[in-house]
Structure formats: C-alpha cells, structure tokens
Design a protein around this motif. Structure first.
Motif, PDB file in Angstrom:
ATOM      1  N   LEU A 170       0.808  -1.220   0.000  1.00 33.56           N
ATOM      2  CA  LEU A 170       0.000   0.000   0.000  1.00 33.56           C
ATOM      3  C   LEU A 170       0.843   1.273   0.000  1.00 33.56           C
ATOM      4  O   LEU A 170       0.313   2.365   0.190  1.00 33.56           O
ATOM      5  N   ILE A 171       2.150   1.145  -0.244  1.00 36.99           N
ATOM      6  CA  ILE A 171       3.012   2.327  -0.150  1.00 36.99           C
ATOM      7  C   ILE A 171       2.710   3.369  -1.228  1.00 36.99           C
ATOM      8  O   ILE A 171       3.085   4.528  -1.080  1.00 36.99           O
ATOM      9  N   HIS A 172       1.984   2.984  -2.254  1.00 38.97           N
ATOM     10  CA  HIS A 172       1.618   3.948  -3.292  1.00 38.97           C
ATOM     11  C   HIS A 172       0.471   4.863  -2.856  1.00 38.97           C
ATOM     12  O   HIS A 172       0.177   5.850  -3.516  1.00 38.97           O
ATOM     13  N   LEU A 173      -0.167   4.556  -1.721  1.00 32.40           N
ATOM     14  CA  LEU A 173      -1.263   5.374  -1.212  1.00 32.40           C
ATOM     15  C   LEU A 173      -0.727   6.465  -0.289  1.00 32.40           C
ATOM     16  O   LEU A 173       0.210   6.240   0.468  1.00 32.40           O
ATOM     17  N   SER A 174      -1.357   7.620  -0.330  1.00 35.46           N
ATOM     18  CA  SER A 174      -0.977   8.714   0.569  1.00 35.46           C
ATOM     19  C   SER A 174      -1.898   8.703   1.786  1.00 35.46           C
ATOM     20  O   SER A 174      -2.888   7.969   1.831  1.00 35.46           O
ATOM     21  N   ALA A 175      -1.611   9.551   2.767  1.00 39.25           N
ATOM     22  CA  ALA A 175      -2.464   9.674   3.950  1.00 39.25           C
ATOM     23  C   ALA A 175      -3.872  10.106   3.537  1.00 39.25           C
ATOM     24  O   ALA A 175      -4.865   9.632   4.113  1.00 39.25           O
ATOM     25  N   ASN A 176      -3.973  10.972   2.551  1.00 39.81           N
ATOM     26  CA  ASN A 176      -5.286  11.417   2.077  1.00 39.81           C
ATOM     27  C   ASN A 176      -6.091  10.266   1.464  1.00 39.81           C
ATOM     28  O   ASN A 176      -7.316  10.253   1.547  1.00 39.81           O
ATOM     29  N   ASP A 177      -5.399   9.331   0.849  1.00 40.29           N
ATOM     30  CA  ASP A 177      -6.081   8.172   0.274  1.00 40.29           C
ATOM     31  C   ASP A 177      -6.714   7.300   1.353  1.00 40.29           C
ATOM     32  O   ASP A 177      -7.663   6.571   1.089  1.00 40.29           O
ATOM     33  N   LEU A 178      -6.180   7.365   2.568  1.00 43.18           N
ATOM     34  CA  LEU A 178      -6.656   6.528   3.667  1.00 43.18           C
ATOM     35  C   LEU A 178      -7.627   7.266   4.587  1.00 43.18           C
ATOM     36  O   LEU A 178      -7.876   6.845   5.707  1.00 43.18           O
ATOM     37  N   SER A 179      -8.208   8.351   4.098  1.00 41.01           N
ATOM     38  CA  SER A 179      -9.115   9.150   4.921  1.00 41.01           C
ATOM     39  C   SER A 179     -10.444   8.424   5.124  1.00 41.01           C
ATOM     40  O   SER A 179     -10.799   7.498   4.384  1.00 41.01           O
ATOM     41  N   ILE A 180     -11.184   8.875   6.127  1.00 44.50           N
ATOM     42  CA  ILE A 180     -12.496   8.289   6.429  1.00 44.50           C
ATOM     43  C   ILE A 180     -13.405   8.463   5.221  1.00 44.50           C
ATOM     44  O   ILE A 180     -13.478   9.534   4.630  1.00 44.50           O
ATOM     45  N   GLY A 181     -14.088   7.408   4.860  1.00 37.04           N
ATOM     46  CA  GLY A 181     -15.002   7.447   3.736  1.00 37.04           C
ATOM     47  C   GLY A 181     -14.379   7.046   2.412  1.00 37.04           C
ATOM     48  O   GLY A 181     -15.075   6.957   1.405  1.00 37.04           O
ATOM     49  N   ALA A 182     -13.070   6.806   2.410  1.00 34.95           N
ATOM     50  CA  ALA A 182     -12.406   6.397   1.183  1.00 34.95           C
ATOM     51  C   ALA A 182     -12.910   5.018   0.762  1.00 34.95           C
ATOM     52  O   ALA A 182     -13.225   4.181   1.596  1.00 34.95           O
ATOM     53  N   MET A 183     -12.997   4.796  -0.534  1.00 28.41           N
ATOM     54  CA  MET A 183     -13.452   3.509  -1.047  1.00 28.41           C
ATOM     55  C   MET A 183     -12.284   2.809  -1.744  1.00 28.41           C
ATOM     56  O   MET A 183     -11.541   3.436  -2.505  1.00 28.41           O
ATOM     57  N   PHE A 184     -12.145   1.539  -1.467  1.00 29.27           N
ATOM     58  CA  PHE A 184     -11.092   0.740  -2.076  1.00 29.27           C
ATOM     59  C   PHE A 184     -11.716  -0.431  -2.800  1.00 29.27           C
ATOM     60  O   PHE A 184     -12.686  -1.020  -2.320  1.00 29.27           O
ATOM     61  N   ILE A 185     -11.135  -0.765  -3.937  1.00 29.97           N
ATOM     62  CA  ILE A 185     -11.617  -1.914  -4.709  1.00 29.97           C
ATOM     63  C   ILE A 185     -10.415  -2.743  -5.130  1.00 29.97           C
ATOM     64  O   ILE A 185      -9.276  -2.285  -5.094  1.00 29.97           O
ATOM     65  N   GLY A 186     -10.686  -3.966  -5.502  1.00 28.97           N
ATOM     66  CA  GLY A 186      -9.638  -4.845  -6.018  1.00 28.97           C
ATOM     67  C   GLY A 186      -8.590  -5.209  -4.997  1.00 28.97           C
ATOM     68  O   GLY A 186      -8.888  -5.418  -3.821  1.00 28.97           O
ATOM     69  N   ASP A 187      -7.346  -5.264  -5.464  1.00 28.30           N
ATOM     70  CA  ASP A 187      -6.239  -5.703  -4.605  1.00 28.30           C
ATOM     71  C   ASP A 187      -6.015  -4.777  -3.415  1.00 28.30           C
ATOM     72  O   ASP A 187      -5.723  -5.240  -2.317  1.00 28.30           O
ATOM     73  N   ASP A 188      -6.159  -3.465  -3.623  1.00 34.36           N
ATOM     74  CA  ASP A 188      -5.983  -2.531  -2.509  1.00 34.36           C
ATOM     75  C   ASP A 188      -6.969  -2.829  -1.381  1.00 34.36           C
ATOM     76  O   ASP A 188      -6.615  -2.806  -0.204  1.00 34.36           O
ATOM     77  N   ALA A 189      -8.205  -3.123  -1.721  1.00 38.43           N
ATOM     78  CA  ALA A 189      -9.227  -3.431  -0.724  1.00 38.43           C
ATOM     79  C   ALA A 189      -8.868  -4.706   0.045  1.00 38.43           C
ATOM     80  O   ALA A 189      -8.989  -4.754   1.273  1.00 38.43           O
ATOM     81  N   LYS A 190      -8.428  -5.714  -0.670  1.00 39.58           N
ATOM     82  CA  LYS A 190      -8.062  -6.985  -0.023  1.00 39.58           C
ATOM     83  C   LYS A 190      -6.874  -6.803   0.907  1.00 39.58           C
ATOM     84  O   LYS A 190      -6.865  -7.317   2.025  1.00 39.58           O
TER      85      LYS A 190
END
Length: 66
Positions: free
Chosen positions: A9-29
C-alpha cells in the motif's frame, strides 16, 4: 512491515486513507488484511494503557468487539 501487508500500500498517501475512502480490487483486499492483522495484534499482545490496564481487558469492560 510485511511484504503482503503495508508494503503493498506504499503507493497510497495519507489522504487516500481518509475516512469514507473507497477501495476496490487488490488494494481493498490488502487493506482488509492489514486492518485484521493489526486488530489481532492489539487483542493478543499485552498492550497497557497509562492506567496500567491491559488494553484487551479495558475494551472488554466497554463491550467493544472486533
């Protein structure tokens, strides 16, 4: 950090992990695995609060479950 966990998940920023963020596919798993593993560590390892209580005992008195 485990190769199958946070390192994926190192390609994600802190903003990507904010409340309400939606993840799909491999990132979600991967995120689900990381959160589950983190909660297991919190539940099973003897982490203490400033009051001296084990976190697991403290959470049990508050009826909080994971």
């Amino acid at each position: 950090m485990k190769a199958q966990g946070w390192k994926k998940l190192i390609h994600l920023s802190a903003n990507d992990l904010s409340i309400g963020a939606m993840f799909i596919g491999d990132d979600a798993k991967v995120l689900q695995t990381v959160i589950r593993d983190t909660l297991k560590i919190i539940q099973n390892d003897p982490v203490y609060l400033k009051s001296g209580h084990k976190i697991k005992e403290y959470l049990n008195t508050r009826k909080i479950t994971f």
